[in-house]
Scaffold this active site. Structure first.
Site, PDB file in Angstrom:
ATOM      1  N   ARG A 161       0.966  -1.216  -0.001  1.00  0.00           N
ATOM      2  CA  ARG A 161      -0.065   0.031   0.157  1.00  0.00           C
ATOM      3  C   ARG A 161       0.783   1.130  -0.041  1.00  0.00           C
ATOM      4  O   ARG A 161       0.624   2.426   0.522  1.00  0.00           O
ATOM      5  CB  ARG A 161      -0.951   0.106   1.335  1.00  0.00           C
ATOM      6  CG  ARG A 161      -2.188  -1.229   1.192  1.00  0.00           C
ATOM      7  CD  ARG A 161      -3.000  -1.266  -0.056  1.00  0.00           C
ATOM      8  NE  ARG A 161      -3.646  -2.258  -0.038  1.00  0.00           N
ATOM      9  CZ  ARG A 161      -3.353  -3.545  -0.558  1.00  0.00           C
ATOM     10  NH1 ARG A 161      -2.167  -3.899  -0.945  1.00  0.00           N
ATOM     11  NH2 ARG A 161      -4.193  -4.731  -0.230  1.00  0.00           N
ATOM     12  N   SER A 211     -11.443  -1.514   2.429  1.00  0.00           N
ATOM     13  CA  SER A 211     -10.610  -1.953   3.893  1.00  0.00           C
ATOM     14  C   SER A 211     -10.152  -0.693   4.590  1.00  0.00           C
ATOM     15  O   SER A 211      -9.441   0.106   4.144  1.00  0.00           O
ATOM     16  CB  SER A 211      -9.421  -2.818   3.603  1.00  0.00           C
ATOM     17  OG  SER A 211      -9.958  -3.913   3.103  1.00  0.00           O
ATOM     18  N   GLU A 281      -5.644   2.894   6.066  1.00  0.00           N
ATOM     19  CA  GLU A 281      -5.254   2.777   4.687  1.00  0.00           C
ATOM     20  C   GLU A 281      -5.925   4.163   3.912  1.00  0.00           C
ATOM     21  O   GLU A 281      -5.336   4.387   3.018  1.00  0.00           O
ATOM     22  CB  GLU A 281      -5.818   1.480   4.162  1.00  0.00           C
ATOM     23  CG  GLU A 281      -5.408   1.258   2.591  1.00  0.00           C
ATOM     24  CD  GLU A 281      -6.112  -0.179   2.100  1.00  0.00           C
ATOM     25  OE1 GLU A 281      -6.457  -0.413   1.130  1.00  0.00           O
ATOM     26  OE2 GLU A 281      -5.688  -1.214   2.857  1.00  0.00           O
TER      27      GLU A 281
END
Length: 291
Positions: A161, A211, A281
């Site tokens: 990420r 998420s 995130e």
């Protein structure tokens, strides 16, 4: 290029929250992106780049700057053999389906990710054991000064990420992917299987940003949140999904502050109970405190 004043960011994020952007610029070409950067500079205002707003939480407060959308206006792509070139505004899920139709394998993991190619490169998006890092061949970017050039994979600093674009001012204009020949029916079946898993396990019926937390090394965020007793926990209109604890959802009337405060609360409780840091995130814009 379209310029809209005092545009609610709730219209442009999948969380369906966010205050007004002083100026909202919709680009339709590389030249537009350059012009948008010049516009922000001439106005002496900060700017923020968005695609489809699928991994963003904008504050309820006005954003006193320029939001530059690299979205549907930059949605051209081209498939040549096993090489796919796509502008930054291309829908990642649509591209995965188009490459499947062309009998190319490698982007099946991306078929349910609701972002753009540009956002996917910036976040090194991934799911179900696949990630952008696995298939990226080249990225075309524009600098804050308006220079356009290409970067190779080893220049992108791609990890979980993360990419170099989270640390500099370069903006992704397009990306080139290298895929592999495959069986169209098998690829399509794989995409269907993964999408069915998403529908079964994820709260797709509510606004969210996917998420909410990155996966802590050695753990699963959703499992930690569940074990902390936070399934269904709410602040205002924001809730830890009862279907999947790794998702914070907007039950319909959440504010950005509700969502932000819930994310902070979840992170704090998990840390207190298990000593594990949950890092969001979701990218957050306009909040006084950061994680």
């Amino acid at each position: 290029m379209q310029i809209i004043e005092n545009e609610p960011m709730s219209n442009h994020t999948t969380f369906k929250v966010g205050g007004e952007a002083r100026y909202y610029l919709i680009t339709e070409s590389f030249a537009d992106v350059k012009a948008a950067l010049e516009y922000a500079e001439n106005m002496s205002l900060p700017y923020y780049i968005v695609g489809r707003g699928s991994n963003l939480l904008f504050s309820d407060k006005p954003y006193e700057g320029v939001v530059i959308e690299i979205g549907s206006g930059l949605s051209e792509f081209n498939i040549t053999g096993t090489t796919v070139e796509a502008f930054a505004g291309v829908s990642l899920s649509s591209l995965a389906k188009k490459t499947a139709d062309a009998g190319l394998t490698g982007l099946e993991f991306a078929a349910g990710i609701p972002g753009t190619v540009g956002g996917a490169v910036v976040m090194n998006a991934g799911a179900y054991d696949g990630q952008i890092k696995d298939v990226i061949k080249e990225v075309t970017v524009i600098s804050e000064e308006g220079d356009i050039y290409m970067l190779e994979p080893d220049e992108l600093n791609l990890s979980y990420r993360h990419s170099i674009f989270q640390e500099n001012d370069e903006i992704v204009l397009s990306a080139m992917f290298e895929l592999q020949p495959g069986n169209k029916e098998e690829i399509t079946a794989k995409i269907k299987e993964l999408n069915n898993k998403r529908k079964e396990k994820q709260p797709l019926e509510y606004p969210s940003a996917g998420s909410t937390f990155k996966r802590p090394e050695g753990y699963f965020a959703g499992k930690l949140i569940q074990d902390a007793g936070l399934r269904g926990y709410s602040i205002g209109g924001a809730q830890v999904s009862e279907k999947h604890c790794g998702f914070v959802i907007n039950k319909g009337d959440a504010t950005a502050d509700d969502i932000y405060n819930l994310i902070q609360h979840v992170s704090s409780v998990v840390h207190d109970k298990f000593g594990v840091e949950l890092e969001p995130e979701v990218r957050m814009v306009g909040f006084d405190n950061s994680f």
